[in-house]
Design an enzyme around this catalytic site. Structure first.
Site, short mmCIF file in Angstrom:
data_model
loop_
_atom_site.label_atom_id
_atom_site.label_comp_id
_atom_site.label_asym_id
_atom_site.label_seq_id
_atom_site.Cartn_x
_atom_site.Cartn_y
_atom_site.Cartn_z
N ASP A 1 9.02 5.19 7.58
CA ASP A 1 8.38 4.48 8.68
C ASP A 1 7.21 5.33 9.12
OD1 ASP A 1 8.60 2.00 10.19
OD2 ASP A 1 8.60 3.33 11.93
N SER A 2 6.11 4.66 9.35
CA SER A 2 4.91 5.43 9.67
C SER A 2 4.03 4.64 10.63
CB SER A 2 4.13 5.71 8.38
OG SER A 2 3.93 4.50 7.67
N GLU B 1 12.70 -4.10 12.56
CA GLU B 1 12.42 -2.77 13.12
C GLU B 1 12.37 -2.85 14.64
OE1 GLU B 1 8.92 -1.05 11.43
OE2 GLU B 1 9.64 -1.38 9.39
N LYS C 1 -6.38 11.33 -0.81
CA LYS C 1 -5.64 10.92 0.40
C LYS C 1 -4.22 11.49 0.35
CE LYS C 1 -3.58 7.21 3.02
NZ LYS C 1 -3.22 5.81 3.16
N PHE D 1 -5.27 1.53 2.85
CA PHE D 1 -4.80 0.32 3.53
C PHE D 1 -4.72 0.60 5.03
CE2 PHE D 1 -0.47 1.50 4.76
CZ PHE D 1 -0.26 2.62 3.98
N HIS E 1 -0.30 12.16 6.04
CA HIS E 1 1.05 12.28 6.60
C HIS E 1 2.11 11.97 5.54
CE1 HIS E 1 -0.49 8.29 6.67
NE2 HIS E 1 0.53 7.73 7.26
N ASP F 1 -6.76 3.13 7.60
CA ASP F 1 -7.51 4.18 6.89
C ASP F 1 -9.03 4.15 7.17
OD1 ASP F 1 -5.36 5.42 5.73
OD2 ASP F 1 -5.52 4.36 3.81
N GLY G 1 0.84 -1.20 0.00
CA GLY G 1 0.00 0.00 0.00
C GLY G 1 0.87 1.25 0.00
P1 IMP Z 1 5.72 0.22 8.72
O1 IMP Z 1 5.74 -0.51 7.43
O2 IMP Z 1 6.46 -0.40 9.82
O3 IMP Z 1 6.04 1.68 8.56
O4 IMP Z 1 4.20 0.12 9.20
C1 IMP Z 1 3.32 1.12 9.04
C2 IMP Z 1 1.97 0.67 9.59
O5 IMP Z 1 1.30 1.82 10.07
C3 IMP Z 1 1.09 0.10 8.47
O6 IMP Z 1 1.19 -1.29 8.39
C4 IMP Z 1 -0.29 0.55 8.91
O7 IMP Z 1 -0.79 -0.34 9.87
C5 IMP Z 1 -0.02 1.89 9.58
N1 IMP Z 1 -0.08 2.99 8.58
C6 IMP Z 1 0.94 3.75 8.14
N2 IMP Z 1 0.53 4.62 7.21
C7 IMP Z 1 -0.77 4.38 7.04
C8 IMP Z 1 -1.73 4.96 6.18
O8 IMP Z 1 -1.48 5.82 5.33
N3 IMP Z 1 -2.98 4.47 6.30
C9 IMP Z 1 -3.30 3.50 7.19
N4 IMP Z 1 -2.43 2.90 7.99
C10 IMP Z 1 -1.17 3.35 7.92
#
Ligand code: IMP
Length: 201
Positions: A72-73, A44, A178, A155, A183, A158, A14
């Site tokens: 990272d989010s 991580e 979106k 994803f 963010h 959301d 996503g």
């Molecule tokens: P990462 O891959 O460790 O950064 O995981 C980020 C997780 O944060 C994702 O698997 C989602 O669960 C959540 N997340 C981050 N950005 C979004 C977004 O734009 N929409 C919805 N969930 C998000």
């Protein structure tokens, strides 16, 4: 003109889709981890989004000469003291799915009044090359956790993240909508400005 190679250090489809569409106007040839390093993965373990994004971006540097972009989010909910935070993807551990993560949040937020449902999505982007960080950007978007899922775009969380200015959840917004408020969209907009300023690629 040959295109500059850019490795997207993420396995989240996503996310990768959003980043690729955002950078489509730049002459990058974008590679994903699945294509280039299918057998390696970065664990991580950071306490912040920035630590994880830096770690991911630098992890592949020894084996990749060109630019690497990591992000990272996650979701921070005020009432849950910032959880799920860096654990967003794994919140419903040991076998997490988006569906189970959402269920867990809604269960923890059951009965919590609207004025205590404030949350934000945070995105930290790190661009690096040859073991050096070139640019780091952090952005967020604030909203409210809904009482139930709404919408089918996007994803992750959301469908339960309500964005008051547009009176919709992020999953009710078209991908371009979106991207214009999220963010990640905000962080990528700043990244684009930086790339233009720096004359990259
Ligand atoms: P990462 O891959 O460790 O950064 O995981 C980020 C997780 O944060 C994702 O698997 C989602 O669960 C959540 N997340 C981050 N950005 C979004 C977004 O734009 N929409 C919805 N969930 C998000």
């Amino acid at each position: 003109m040959s295109k500059e190679r850019l490795l997207l250090a993420t396995t989240n489809k996503g996310k990768a889709k959003e980043i690729e569409s955002f950078l489509s106007e730049f002459p990058f040839k974008i590679f994903t981890l699945q294509e280039v390093f299918p057998k390696q993965s970065f664990v991580e373990e950071g306490n912040t989004f920035a630590e994880n994004a830096r770690g991911k971006s630098l992890f592949y540097s020894h084996q990749w000469e060109d630019l690497i972009l990591a992000e990272d989010s996650g979701l921070e909910i005020e009432h849950l003291k910032g959880a799920p935070g860096v654990l967003s993807a794994r919140f419903s551990w040991p076998q997490p799915t988006d569906e189970k993560n959402i269920r867990k949040v809604l269960d923890l937020m059951e009965g919590v009044p609207l004025d205590k449902r404030k949350a934000r999505f945070v995105s930290c982007i790190v661009l690096s090359q040859k073991g050096k960080i070139i640019k780091e950007i952090k952005e967020n978007v604030t909203g409210l956790i809904t009482y139930e899922k709404k919408g089918s775009y996007g994803f992750g969380y959301d469908p339960i993240f309500y964005y008051p200015p547009l009176k919709k959840t992020l999953a009710e917004l078209l991908p371009e909508e979106k991207n214009s408020v999220s963010h990640r969209g905000r962080a990528l907009k700043k990244l684009k400005e930086y790339l233009v300023e720096a004359g990259l690629p």
